[in-house]
Design a protein around this motif. Sequence first.
Motif: not given
Length: 287
Positions: A201-209
């Motif tokens: 989840p954190r990696a997904a959120a960071h990538a989308l940012a």
Amino acid sequence: MVVVGDVCVDVITRATGPLHPGSDTDAVIRWAGGGGGGNIAAWLASLGVPVTLVARVGDDALGRQQTAELTRCGVRCAFTADPAAATGTIVVLVGADGERTMLADRGANLRLRTADLPSALPPGGHLHLSGYTLLHDGPRAAGLAALRRARTAGLTTSVDPASAAPLSTAGADRFLRWTRGADLLLPNLPEARLLSGQADPRAAAHALARHYTAVAVTLGPDGALWASADTVVQVPAERTHAVDTTGAGDAFAAGLLAGWLTGADGPTAVRRGVALAATAVTRMGAR
């Protein structure tokens, strides 16, 4: 604030026990207002946010009923009544854990046109776009035009990806291309994973940012994440008994936007979204 999105009627079905295929199963069935655009606008109005909802409904009894209901909620309804298509209807199957599965007939929502949009958007405001307008061929041009006009007028913008299955069909890369540069992206975890290609989840959120000014990812019972270029913060969920999760993401978006638009920092705005979502899941229906 302007919301562009879908308006539907939900037929909510909650079985009182195990399903008996080929026979009868007792259930609680309710009719309620639905559609991502309608739900977010109703929650925003309940928080005192002035909101205009742009949508297309059928020229039928359900369309008039939804117009009247949302108007009573305090929403300004900028609706086009379509004489050739019925108001959207969704059958919502709610499991014992409150999780929902939807069978959607989007009806007039699929016929939203650029001509249905306001001729001018108020400068200094905000546009929220329901992702459903981008996931189908019919309304896509209107959704893209709404984002272009908002940027030209200097509005901030937010987009929710709507639903993982139609998002997958439309294509994650295409959705990113259509919406890149929006101020806020508001996906749930399956949508964030699909759009980012990241399972964590954190990696997904960071990538989308990297594509948006900020991203808020809802995690169901684990709360939500706020991610910007240099930070990822998790906000825990509020403890509650989930009766029906229909519209929880819409309530979250409304709570977050109501805070963010009045100057709250990202994590604080997420807390407001989490709190409103916790209220939403304690009742049947999305509003």
